[in-house]
Scaffold this motif. Structure first.
Motif, PDB file in Angstrom:
ATOM      1  N   CYS A  28       0.814  -1.230   0.000  1.00 35.33           N
ATOM      2  CA  CYS A  28       0.000   0.000   0.000  1.00 35.33           C
ATOM      3  C   CYS A  28       0.847   1.280   0.000  1.00 35.33           C
ATOM      4  O   CYS A  28       0.574   2.191  -0.798  1.00 35.33           O
ATOM      5  N   SER A 142       1.210  -8.796  -5.043  1.00 30.98           N
ATOM      6  CA  SER A 142       2.185  -7.857  -4.477  1.00 30.98           C
ATOM      7  C   SER A 142       3.523  -7.964  -5.194  1.00 30.98           C
ATOM      8  O   SER A 142       4.144  -6.940  -5.534  1.00 30.98           O
ATOM      9  N   THR A 187      -4.239  -3.327  -5.722  1.00 28.58           N
ATOM     10  CA  THR A 187      -3.821  -3.084  -4.342  1.00 28.58           C
ATOM     11  C   THR A 187      -5.025  -2.948  -3.428  1.00 28.58           C
ATOM     12  O   THR A 187      -5.054  -3.500  -2.312  1.00 28.58           O
TER      13      THR A 187
END
Length: 288
Positions: A28, A142, A187
């Motif tokens: 993030c 990710s 995300t």
């Protein structure tokens, strides 16, 4: 002290929560750093709410929510860009209209389709309910996003600070925009399980904002933001375990507290340190 750290690890749901907390704690702030320097922090919140119709449709047809949520998020981002390009409507107005319209559509679809989407979990997260499959998917997404960020860092840096110049030298700015929107949407989707739509924007911008006050280079901002994000996630999870707090809000509150501390005590931009430097400046000798 050691027992305090190890006791929660005896439970599988806590190990899963910490694992996904570590992943979103890194992901993030890295993506959120671009939002901050482009002055698009609220854009993440808009996309977070735009995914609701996609989630509802995915549940109804029994397909992977990643597909529906991603499609809805990209559609929302494209709609904002289209409104801006085809009219005099400014970005904030386009985002406000898209935000409210997609969220209303999502709530309507939940009612009409009568699916079993847990709206509370969607809004506020359920990090203690993540599964091994959730962790695996979050890890894969990710790694992909972080790898793309690393490989395209120079191009994204140029695009971020000088879109006109990036277009002039031949960079595919439309493709860059689409890739950036895709990264934000993915995300948000993988973070929803942990902190929910309402709080995901805080994880996107909170740690990155704290780092923004402490360092000057974008890559340093990403690295420090990731460290702060990981600390916020793990600390919030432990606080929720020992004090019976909701995990998502606990994570966000830790992140917000760290931002307040950075705002007050940042060596170069802190409110208190800046006031102290201004107070001491007249008393310094010329030789200093």
């Amino acid at each position: 002290m050691l027992q305090i750290l190890t006791e929660p690890l005896g439970f599988e749901f806590m190990r899963n929560a910490i694992a996904i907390g570590l992943l979103i704690g890194v992901l993030c702030p890295v993506v959120g750093s671009y939002l901050i320097v482009q002055r698009m922090a609220l854009f993440g919140d808009v996309i977070a709410h735009c995914v609701l119709p996609g989630l509802s449709i995915s549940f109804f047809f029994g397909i992977d929510i990643l597909i529906g949520a991603f499609g809805a998020g990209i559609l929302g981002a494209s709609l904002i860009a289209w409104i801006r390009s085809q009219s005099r409507v400014k970005a904030d107005a386009a985002m406000a209209l898209t935000f409210s319209s997609f969220f209303a559509l999502g709530v309507t679809l939940i009612t009409v389709l009568k699916n079993k989407l847990d709206l509370d979990s969607f809004l506020f997260g359920d990090i203690l309910g993540v599964t091994g499959a959730d962790i695996q998917r979050t890890l894969i997404i990710s790694l992909i996003i972080l790898l793309v960020v690393r490989l395209t860092y120079k191009e994204m840096l140029f695009y971020t600070f000088d879109k006109t110049g990036a277009q002039a030298i031949g960079l595919p700015i439309n493709l860059i925009y689409f890739a950036f929107m895709s990264a934000i949407t993915l995300t948000i989707i993988v973070s929803m399980k942990a902190v929910g739509v309402i709080l995901v924007i805080s994880m996107l911008v909170g740690p990155a904002l704290s780092a923004y006050l402490l360092v000057k280079e974008l890559h340093h901002m990403m690295i420090l933001g990731a460290v702060i994000g990981v600390f916020s996630s793990v600390t919030g999870i432990y606080l929720s375990y020992y004090h019976n707090l909701p995990s998502g809000p606990a994570i966000v509150l830790v992140s917000s507290t760290l931002f307040i501390l950075s705002l007050l005590f940042s060596p170069s931009q802190g409110i208190l340190t800046r006031s102290r430097n201004l107070f001491l400046r007249p008393f310094r000798s010329p030789s200093n």
